[in-house]
Design a protein around this motif. Structure first.
Motif: not given
Lengths: 181, 615
Positions: B413-415, B226-239, B478-481, B451-455
């Motif tokens: 994993t997630k950064l 799933r997309g790592r930008g934050g929204a988590g849309f399945p990448t395979g489906m998008k492609w 999307g990864g910001a903490l 904690v501010q999660i996701g900016g």
């Protein structure tokens, strides 16, 4: 049961909203069955006499006197309603909010084309209320309970809102009464 | 304008085929040469590209990195996001203003220095930070700032300043001859996927090319990526959607415009794993049937561009980009880098596409989605940097390996980009499903309060949420903490985040342009001690309206600082509230309102004494 008390006033307004209230025509006879008027231009009382059930505010606050009257209404009225666009948004008088206050005074008392003022000074007479730095809508000065938009709100709108409040029904205005185009 | 300048401008245009969709590149180059894009230059560009002049001016006025007025030779852009300010950016700002004798937004009379604010330059792990021209200056204290200005004033030499500001280079590729930056990676915990052992460039591609494009997409679906930008849309489906959209021209865009305050993971990926990103993009090119990939790099990361271009060159030389890649007949794919110009909104995919097309970075109305009509109206897939790295790894190591990490619905994993009140800021690569508490322990957050999660566009959570899991079904990010320790004022921080959105709103739709300003005004009223209980209802209602009626993701998420703090930290608001007296609003101050009239008429109020209240 004692009749409900209603008070009305026009702050920085044109009395158009009060004229609209008079446009309820013969229904004013019905209204008199339901209410007694406290302070209002209709009976020309200058001060609020006692506890009031519903206060109608026309116009926003442009000067110190407007603020004083509005605060007094708030203290005495159970329900306070902003009636019309000037009370709600400041309206036409608020157009001066774009102009520095000094220029407003200058235009009114010194430089306006029809001004005759040999003293050449801005008057400091206490009979002329001090202007506020800008025109404020009523709800930025005191807590307001309802807002009836319109310039002015039609007689039917005022009638519908008032009778609903006075008879303890929900104020549920149909679309035709709150649309303006 | 001199004939030489005119020749330069037309030369820049011609080098890009006088193509109006490359307007942003043209303007960036012109700005780099002249320090600004003046009126005459705009006229000339409009004439050369045969576009209306207003289009050129619209673009110049939109981006923070483009200016219509000349600025100083040295432009200092101090980052003023929440974390930077918590860590002393305001003191640095004062030192700079004091040393230069100008305010932010001004240029010194000698034309040497300009001071500006930047929203977030992706350095919250080493804040306060600033951009001095293109050079990133991390960990900038007020005394260092003063010394820097003094040195520059004495020597008048930008190179000297650079030497002073960048005494030693950062770790890893930050010290690479093509980067030479003082930025540090702060890679605290590498994981198996992104920062696992480096593998040979081309390894993933080799496996991908042995499959059909449909099989590559199926592999991603099996891995449940799933997309790592934050929204988590399945990448395979998008492609799959993009590939199915038809036509013979498609595009793959890598969104490296990471602008969410508090996020800096892409910075570290692009510094340390550029090959992995390009590998993922090339696999994408194959799967989508695209011939062109574009990496949209945020302007703040311009210092990484030479390295990235170098890696692209190497890949072309070893047959990993170009014609008949790895001997696969007909598989042509190349990648170009598009520079951004300092606009947060361009991280939104449709705004990013507008920006790449040489327009203002305004979001577009969806549908049509980019998968149907994207860049230049062609089917386009926009993917996050980290997602594309995952793609490469999945192809290389297999979908089973990937989906064995994380949770069933959030594999891999997630950064995390961790900053704020903890002793080890930086990048942590963790499996999905880790609890917030475990993360806080990992980064040595002593007294975490919130904690501010996701900016700012994410959510602010308190202690009761510390046992929740980081994954798409629970605490999505999307990864910001950003960690806030005891004693931080969350209402003030919500206001700060709202200021960010007010600044970054593109202004297209009213709920976002006006609503956020009204929210901020009311928050400031509460912070000034003039709020009452009814104001919280007002905030909630207005925030909901902005959220539901805004046109794009920015407006839809902009009220979240208010909504999530009201939900999770209501008592912090309530502490600030007062009881109204006689229904009068504390925010209305009669003395302030009467001040000017008293001065103009020379008399006091009849109704109100100086201290307020009736006479």
């Amino acid at each position: 049961m004692a009749k409900a008390k209603v008070a009305t006033t026009s702050l920085c307004g044109c009395f158009g909203c009060h004229m609209s209230l008079l446009d309820i025509d013969e229904r004013i006879l019905e209204l008199i069955e339901l209410v007694d008027f406290d302070r209002s231009p209709i009976n020309d009382f200058k001060e609020i006499q006692g506890p009031v059930d519903i206060g109608l505010i026309e116009g926003g606050c442009a000067n110190e006197e407007n603020v004083k009257v509005l605060q007094e209404f708030r203290r005495h009225c159970k329900v306070l309603i902003s009636v019309g666009d000037c009370a709600i948004n400041g309206g036409i008088p608020a157009m001066r909010n774009m102009v520095p206050l000094a220029e407003c005074y200058e235009e009114a008392f010194l430089k306006g084309p029809t001004v005759v003022n040999p003293s050449g000074k801005v008057p400091d007479d206490e009979e002329i209320p001090l202007l506020l730095d800008k025109v404020y809508p009523a709800h930025e000065v005191v807590k307001m309970d309802y807002h009836l938009p319109g310039c002015p709100p039609s007689a039917d709108t005022l009638w519908a809102a008032l009778t609903a409040l006075l008879t303890g029904k929900p104020v549920d205005l149909p679309y035709e009464l709150v649309k303006y185009d | 304008m001199s004939p030489e300048s005119a020749a330069f401008v037309t030369g820049v245009c011609e080098a890009l085929d006088n193509d109006p969709t490359r307007l942003l590149d043209i303007l960036l180059e012109v700005e780099a040469q002249f320090g600004h894009v003046g009126g005459e230059v705009m006229d000339l560009i409009a004439e050369t590209l045969k576009v209306p002049r207003v289009q050129v001016e619209g673009v110049v006025s939109f981006y923070a990195f483009l200016h219509s007025e000349p600025r100083g030779k040295v432009v200092i852009r101090l980052c003023n996001d929440v974390i930077d300010r918590l860590r002393g950016a305001d003191r640095v700002a004062e030192a700079l203003e004091d040393e230069l004798g100008i305010h932010f937004g001004e240029t010194t009379p000698d034309g040497l220095f300009s001071l500006e604010h930047a929203s977030c330059i992706g350095m919250t792990d080493q804040s306060p930070a600033a951009l001095v021209n293109d050079v990133v200056v991390p960990s900038l204290g007020s005394s260092k700032a003063r010394r820097g200005i003094q040195v520059l004033k004495e020597k008048g030499d930008f190179d000297e300043l650079q030497k002073l500001l960048i005494r030693d280079h950062g770790d890893g590729n930050n010290a690479h001859p093509l980067v030479r930056s003082a930025v540090r990676n702060n890679l605290r915990q590498p994981g198996a996927v992104i920062f696992g052992p480096k593998t040979k460039p081309g390894a993933a591609l080799e496996r991908a090319l042995a499959m059909s494009p449909a099989e590559v997409i199926r592999e991603l679906k099996t891995a449940r990526l799933r997309g790592r930008g934050g929204a988590g849309f399945p990448t395979g489906m998008k492609w799959e959607f993009t590939r199915a959209a038809g036509g013979d021209e498609r595009y793959l865009i890598c969104n490296a415009d990471e602008g969410e305050p508090g996020t800096f993971k892409d910075r570290v990926i692009l510094t340390e794993r550029p090959d992995l990103v390009f590998e993922g993009m090339t696999v994408g090119g194959y799967a989508l049937g695209a011939r062109q990939g574009i990496l949209y790099l945020r302007g703040e990361y311009a210092y990484l561009r030479p390295l990235l271009e170098h890696v692209l060159e190497e890949r072309r030389a070893s047959g990993l980009l170009g014609h008949d890649i790895q001997g696969k007949p007909g598989f042509d794919f190349d990648i170009r880098i598009q520079m951004g110009a300092g606009a947060y909104i361009c991280g939104e995919e449709t705004a990013l596409i507008s920006s790449m097309e040489g327009k203002r970075g305004d979001p577009k109305t969806r549908p049509p989605f980019p998968a149907q009509e994207g860049y230049l109206g062609k089917p386009t897939s926009v993917n996050n940097v980290e997602t594309l790295c995952c793609v490469a790894r999945i192809l290389e190591m297999g979908s089973g390996w990937f989906s064995s990490m994380g949770t069933p619905a959030s594999t891999g994993t997630k950064l995390l980009s961790i900053s704020g009140d903890c002793s080890r800021h930086g990048i942590y690569e963790v499996p999905f499903g880790i609890t917030l508490r475990e993360v806080l322990e990992m980064c040595f957050a002593d007294e975490p309060f919130a904690v501010q999660i996701g900016g700012p566009s994410g959510q602010m959570v308190g202690m009761e949420a510390f046992d929740r899991k980081i994954c798409f079904d629970d605490l999505a990010t999307g990864g910001a903490l950003m960690i806030l320790g005891a004693g931080r004022n969350v209402v003030e921080i919500a206001a700060e985040q709202l200021r960010f959105f007010v600044h970054e709103s593109c202004g297209y739709c009213t709920p976002c342009r006006v609503g956020n300003v009204l929210l901020l005004e009311r928050l400031e009223q509460i912070l000034a001690g003039n709020g009452e209980a009814a104001d919280l209802d007002y905030l909630e209602q207005l925030a909901r309206s902005v959220k539901t009626t805004s046109r794009c993701g920015l407006g839809q998420s902009s009220p979240r600082p208010v909504l999530s703090t009201l939900e999770n930290f209501r008592e912090e608001y309530e502490k600030l509230l007062i009881e109204p007296v006689d229904g009068q609003l504390a925010s209305f101050d009669i003395n302030t309102a009467l001040g000017p009239a008293k001065a103009l008429t020379g008399r006091d109020s009849v109704h109100f004494e100086q201290q307020g209240g009736e006479r």
